[in-house]
Design a protein around this motif. Structure first.
Motif, mmCIF file in Angstrom:
data_model
loop_
_atom_site.group_PDB
_atom_site.id
_atom_site.type_symbol
_atom_site.label_atom_id
_atom_site.label_comp_id
_atom_site.label_asym_id
_atom_site.label_seq_id
_atom_site.Cartn_x
_atom_site.Cartn_y
_atom_site.Cartn_z
ATOM 1 N N ILE A 15 0.841 -1.204 0.000
ATOM 2 C CA ILE A 15 0.000 0.000 0.000
ATOM 3 C C ILE A 15 0.873 1.251 0.000
ATOM 4 O O ILE A 15 0.620 2.208 -0.751
ATOM 5 C CB ILE A 15 -0.947 -0.004 1.217
ATOM 6 C CG1 ILE A 15 -1.984 -1.121 1.073
ATOM 7 C CG2 ILE A 15 -1.655 1.350 1.358
ATOM 8 C CD1 ILE A 15 -2.813 -1.355 2.325
ATOM 9 N N LEU A 16 1.917 1.257 0.832
ATOM 10 C CA LEU A 16 2.826 2.410 0.876
ATOM 11 C C LEU A 16 3.541 2.598 -0.454
ATOM 12 O O LEU A 16 3.754 3.726 -0.912
ATOM 13 C CB LEU A 16 3.845 2.231 2.004
ATOM 14 C CG LEU A 16 3.290 2.342 3.420
ATOM 15 C CD1 LEU A 16 4.385 2.037 4.447
ATOM 16 C CD2 LEU A 16 2.720 3.733 3.678
ATOM 17 N N PHE A 17 3.923 1.477 -1.099
ATOM 18 C CA PHE A 17 4.565 1.559 -2.412
ATOM 19 C C PHE A 17 3.608 2.171 -3.432
ATOM 20 O O PHE A 17 4.003 3.031 -4.243
ATOM 21 C CB PHE A 17 5.004 0.169 -2.858
ATOM 22 C CG PHE A 17 5.577 0.143 -4.258
ATOM 23 C CD1 PHE A 17 6.861 0.595 -4.496
ATOM 24 C CD2 PHE A 17 4.814 -0.332 -5.316
ATOM 25 C CE1 PHE A 17 7.385 0.587 -5.786
ATOM 26 C CE2 PHE A 17 5.332 -0.349 -6.609
ATOM 27 C CZ PHE A 17 6.618 0.105 -6.840
ATOM 28 N N ALA A 18 2.340 1.747 -3.399
ATOM 29 C CA ALA A 18 1.343 2.283 -4.327
ATOM 30 C C ALA A 18 1.112 3.779 -4.088
ATOM 31 O O ALA A 18 0.965 4.552 -5.044
ATOM 32 C CB ALA A 18 0.035 1.513 -4.184
ATOM 33 N N ILE A 19 1.090 4.177 -2.812
ATOM 34 C CA ILE A 19 0.902 5.588 -2.481
ATOM 35 C C ILE A 19 2.075 6.416 -3.005
ATOM 36 O O ILE A 19 1.888 7.491 -3.593
ATOM 37 C CB ILE A 19 0.747 5.766 -0.957
ATOM 38 C CG1 ILE A 19 -0.582 5.175 -0.477
ATOM 39 C CG2 ILE A 19 0.829 7.249 -0.573
ATOM 40 C CD1 ILE A 19 -0.743 5.162 1.027
ATOM 41 N N ASN A 20 3.292 5.922 -2.794
ATOM 42 C CA ASN A 20 4.475 6.627 -3.297
ATOM 43 C C ASN A 20 4.446 6.733 -4.821
ATOM 44 O O ASN A 20 4.807 7.764 -5.393
ATOM 45 C CB ASN A 20 5.749 5.898 -2.853
ATOM 46 C CG ASN A 20 6.112 6.199 -1.419
ATOM 47 O OD1 ASN A 20 5.447 6.983 -0.761
ATOM 48 N ND2 ASN A 20 7.157 5.576 -0.913
ATOM 49 N N GLU A 62 11.936 2.533 0.480
ATOM 50 C CA GLU A 62 12.878 1.853 1.365
ATOM 51 C C GLU A 62 12.803 0.340 1.163
ATOM 52 O O GLU A 62 12.172 -0.394 1.920
ATOM 53 C CB GLU A 62 12.580 2.242 2.818
ATOM 54 C CG GLU A 62 12.839 3.720 3.066
ATOM 55 C CD GLU A 62 12.353 4.169 4.430
ATOM 56 O OE1 GLU A 62 13.163 4.670 5.204
ATOM 57 O OE2 GLU A 62 11.154 4.006 4.693
ATOM 58 N N TRP A 63 13.497 -0.116 0.125
ATOM 59 C CA TRP A 63 13.458 -1.528 -0.228
ATOM 60 C C TRP A 63 14.111 -2.396 0.844
ATOM 61 O O TRP A 63 13.755 -3.573 0.991
ATOM 62 C CB TRP A 63 14.146 -1.736 -1.582
ATOM 63 C CG TRP A 63 13.376 -1.125 -2.705
ATOM 64 C CD1 TRP A 63 13.685 0.009 -3.393
ATOM 65 C CD2 TRP A 63 12.140 -1.601 -3.261
ATOM 66 N NE1 TRP A 63 12.727 0.280 -4.347
ATOM 67 C CE2 TRP A 63 11.767 -0.698 -4.286
ATOM 68 C CE3 TRP A 63 11.322 -2.697 -2.985
ATOM 69 C CZ2 TRP A 63 10.616 -0.861 -5.038
ATOM 70 C CZ3 TRP A 63 10.173 -2.855 -3.738
ATOM 71 C CH2 TRP A 63 9.833 -1.955 -4.750
ATOM 72 N N GLY A 64 15.089 -1.834 1.562
ATOM 73 C CA GLY A 64 15.737 -2.606 2.621
ATOM 74 C C GLY A 64 14.759 -3.019 3.702
ATOM 75 O O GLY A 64 14.780 -4.167 4.181
ATOM 76 N N LEU A 65 13.870 -2.091 4.074
ATOM 77 C CA LEU A 65 12.868 -2.405 5.094
ATOM 78 C C LEU A 65 11.834 -3.395 4.559
ATOM 79 O O LEU A 65 11.354 -4.263 5.288
ATOM 80 C CB LEU A 65 12.175 -1.121 5.567
ATOM 81 C CG LEU A 65 13.049 -0.152 6.378
ATOM 82 C CD1 LEU A 65 12.240 1.080 6.771
ATOM 83 C CD2 LEU A 65 13.596 -0.839 7.617
ATOM 84 N N VAL A 66 11.499 -3.264 3.271
ATOM 85 C CA VAL A 66 10.568 -4.219 2.665
ATOM 86 C C VAL A 66 11.168 -5.619 2.688
ATOM 87 O O VAL A 66 10.490 -6.609 2.996
ATOM 88 C CB VAL A 66 10.233 -3.813 1.216
ATOM 89 C CG1 VAL A 66 9.370 -4.878 0.540
ATOM 90 C CG2 VAL A 66 9.506 -2.476 1.196
ATOM 91 N N LEU A 67 12.469 -5.713 2.384
ATOM 92 C CA LEU A 67 13.153 -7.007 2.424
ATOM 93 C C LEU A 67 13.138 -7.590 3.837
ATOM 94 O O LEU A 67 12.944 -8.802 4.023
ATOM 95 C CB LEU A 67 14.592 -6.846 1.935
ATOM 96 C CG LEU A 67 15.451 -8.124 1.916
ATOM 97 C CD1 LEU A 67 14.837 -9.161 0.982
ATOM 98 C CD2 LEU A 67 16.879 -7.798 1.488
#
Length: 313
Positions: free
Chosen positions: A103-108, A117-122
């Motif tokens: 959802i946060l990725f879609a909002i961005n 922040e792909w590191g946190l997603v990982l």
């Protein structure tokens, strides 16, 4: 670091889960929901009164939607749990941090922001792998509908966390957020108790009588739920969303430990590996977030110093 409040929340929710498991032998699920909410209302009302706050809120609709979505997610999860193996239902519900990341990725993406922040997603994905190893969920073909319902409950839980964060951005106090959620839960739980008693397969009892043991279990459930809700609300309001969501997985670790202590559960090496992945992922995400904030603070301070020096010249 504000996201670490999620550790306290996860710990308190795990104790609440132990209380629910014991109390479910006496009370119905809807009763437990009602009493959990009622104790939370009394506790948070006392906190608001002691600090000299007010129950009046400028965001009544935001509280309503937070409560409505939260109650629906909670109800769907319990419904899925009644049809699925508990490990599968819990794993599906714990997909909420992954839904939150999406959802946060879609909002961005919608706002045209390229940095994510792909590191946190990982780290969130690694924690979910740890949960899957710890719980080892399984689902049969005929259970696909209930699996889909469990999946939806996790998605709706992610929307609840965003709503909680939104209330924090609006300046709403965390104790007032928990108070209104408990108030809606108490009324909704009471109505559900009456409806349950009218069902043909029900025992016809609206509210069971209490003994000292039952009363103590209900108090543990309510107090732990209220403290956990306050801590979780503070974490999502003030902390980094994905770090907080990742630390939420520690609840599985705490629950597994209670299972070993109270019910003599056996994890095996795969379960212990999953637990280690969850803990390691949480520590890594927290470390990098603290490091990122330190570097940002240093860069800001350096920029201010350079600006002052330029003004002097």
């Amino acid at each position: 670091m504000h996201s670490l409040w999620m550790l306290l929340a996860a710990f308190m929710f795990s104790i609440m889960g132990v209380g629910v498991k014991f109390a479910a032998e006496t009370y119905s699920i809807v009763e437990l929901v009602m009493y959990r909410s009622l104790v939370g209302v009394v506790l948070t009302a006392g906190i608001i009164f002691i600090r000299g706050g007010t129950f009046r809120t400028p965001y009544p609709m935001a509280h309503f939607w937070r409560a409505a979505i939260g109650a629906t997610a909670f109800g769907l999860w319990f419904y899925a749990m009644s049809k699925l193996p508990i490990a599968t239902a819990m794993t599906l519900n714990y997909m909420s941090p992954i839904w939150l990341a999406l959802i946060l990725f879609a909002i961005n993406l919608w706002q045209g922001k390229t940095r994510f922040e792909w590191g946190l997603v990982l780290a969130v994905l690694c924690s979910f792998v740890g949960v899957a190893l710890l719980l080892r969920p399984a689902i049969q073909a005929e259970q696909s509908l209930w699996g889909f319902i469990g999946l939806i409950s996790g998605m709706m839980a992610a929307l609840v966390y965003l709503q909680v964060r939104r209330l924090g951005q609006l300046g709403e106090q965390e104790d007032r957020v928990v108070f209104y959620f408990g108030a809606y839960g108490t009324v909704g739980g009471a109505i559900a108790c009456v409806i349950r008693a009218c069902l043909p397969e029900s025992d016809g009892i609206i509210w069971h009588t209490h003994d000292l043991t039952g009363f103590g279990q209900l108090m543990v459930i309510g107090i732990c739920a209220a403290v956990g809700q306050i801590a979780m609300t503070r974490a999502y309001q003030l902390g980094k969303t994905l770090v907080t969501a990742n630390l939420q997985y520690t609840g599985i670790v705490f629950s597994s430990i209670w299972g070993i202590l109270f019910w003599d559960d056996k994890l095996g090496w795969v379960g212990w590996l999953g637990m280690a992945i969850i803990i390691g992922s949480g520590i890594t995400a927290t470390f990098f977030d603290v490091r990122h904030k330190s570097l940002s603070t240093y860069a800001t301070a350096k920029e201010l110093l350079e600006t002052r020096q330029e003004k002097k010249h």
